[in-house]
Design an enzyme around this catalytic site. Structure first.
Site, PDB file in Angstrom:
ATOM      1  CG  ASP A   7      16.959 -13.678  -9.993  1.00 30.81           C
ATOM      2  OD1 ASP A   7      15.728 -13.740 -10.249  1.00 30.81           O
ATOM      3  OD2 ASP A   7      17.393 -13.551  -8.832  1.00 30.81           O
ATOM      4  CB  CYS A  64      15.549 -10.501  -8.927  1.00 34.45           C
ATOM      5  SG  CYS A  64      15.505  -9.188  -7.697  1.00 34.45           S
ATOM      6  CB  THR A  66      13.017  -8.790  -3.383  1.00 38.74           C
ATOM      7  OG1 THR A  66      14.345  -8.548  -3.890  1.00 38.74           O
ATOM      8  CG2 THR A  66      13.065  -9.877  -2.318  1.00 38.74           C
ATOM      9  N   GLY A  69      17.475  -6.561  -5.434  1.00 45.64           N
ATOM     10  CA  GLY A  69      18.870  -6.742  -5.857  1.00 45.64           C
ATOM     11  C   GLY A  69      19.093  -6.296  -7.290  1.00 45.64           C
ATOM     12  CG  HIS A  97       6.654  12.888 -10.005  1.00 43.02           C
ATOM     13  ND1 HIS A  97       6.361  13.233  -8.706  1.00 43.02           N
ATOM     14  CD2 HIS A  97       5.533  13.169 -10.725  1.00 43.02           C
ATOM     15  CE1 HIS A  97       5.125  13.721  -8.638  1.00 43.02           C
ATOM     16  NE2 HIS A  97       4.604  13.681  -9.844  1.00 43.02           N
ATOM     17  CG  ASN A  98      11.102   9.260 -10.038  1.00 42.36           C
ATOM     18  OD1 ASN A  98      10.294   8.408  -9.657  1.00 42.36           O
ATOM     19  ND2 ASN A  98      11.452  10.289  -9.289  1.00 42.36           N
ATOM     20  CG  HIS A 133       8.946  16.303 -11.952  1.00 43.29           C
ATOM     21  ND1 HIS A 133       9.031  16.027 -10.602  1.00 43.29           N
ATOM     22  CD2 HIS A 133       7.633  16.532 -12.208  1.00 43.29           C
ATOM     23  CE1 HIS A 133       7.833  16.092 -10.072  1.00 43.29           C
ATOM     24  NE2 HIS A 133       6.952  16.398 -11.015  1.00 43.29           N
TER      25      HIS A 133
END
Ligand code: RB5
Length: 142
Positions: A7, A64, A66, A69, A97-98, A133
């Site tokens: 953004d 963005c 932070t 969002g 892991h993810n 995982h």
């Protein structure tokens, strides 16, 4: 191929990250926004998340103010695992892991130098492929 978007609050950091991607020799596409003019972060979060979910882009980077969002938005898209990272440990762990497929950054939270290191860590770390995982990732989608 990397899909990148932000953004208005992330616009300047996106420019810096794209320069960094060029130096790394990465192929990428900029999904906007294209100026500092105020826009809505969900628009760009969805564009990049849909691009990655389609399979046409291997990974995404979203920025963005932070990083919150835009990562919340991206995680609404099926198949997306967007990780907001403000440190290299998390960037490495979320790949291992993810198998995170989108990195989210907060332009008002971190500087350019750290953002570049986080991007490097995220892009250079492969998923571990460990069965525990994989099982947990499957559980996210159920
Ligand atoms: C825009 O002012 C700001 O709210 C946005 O960039 C982001 O931080 C939202 O999570």
């Amino acid at each position: 191929m990397i899909a990148i978007g932000s953004d208005h609050a992330g616009f300047e950091l996106k420019q810096a990250v794209m320069e960094h991607l060029k130096k790394r020799g990465e192929e990428f596409e900029d999904f906007g926004c294209y100026s500092n003019e105020s826009v809505h972060y969900p628009v760009y979060g969805k564009k990049v998340a849909n691009a990655v979910a389609s399979g046409e882009y291997e990974k995404g980077i979203l920025i963005c103010g932070t990083g919150i969002g835009i990562s919340i938005t991206a995680n609404k898209v099926k198949g997306i695992r967007a990780a907001l990272c403000s440190d290299c440990f998390s960037a490495e762990a979320t790949r291992l892991h993810n198998d995170a497929n989108i990195l989210a950054l907060g332009a008002r939270a971190i500087g350019v130098g750290l953002a570049e290191k986080i991007v490097d860590t995220f892009l250079d770390t492969e998923f571990s492929g460990d069965e525990r995982h994989l099982e947990r990732i499957r559980m996210i989608e159920d």
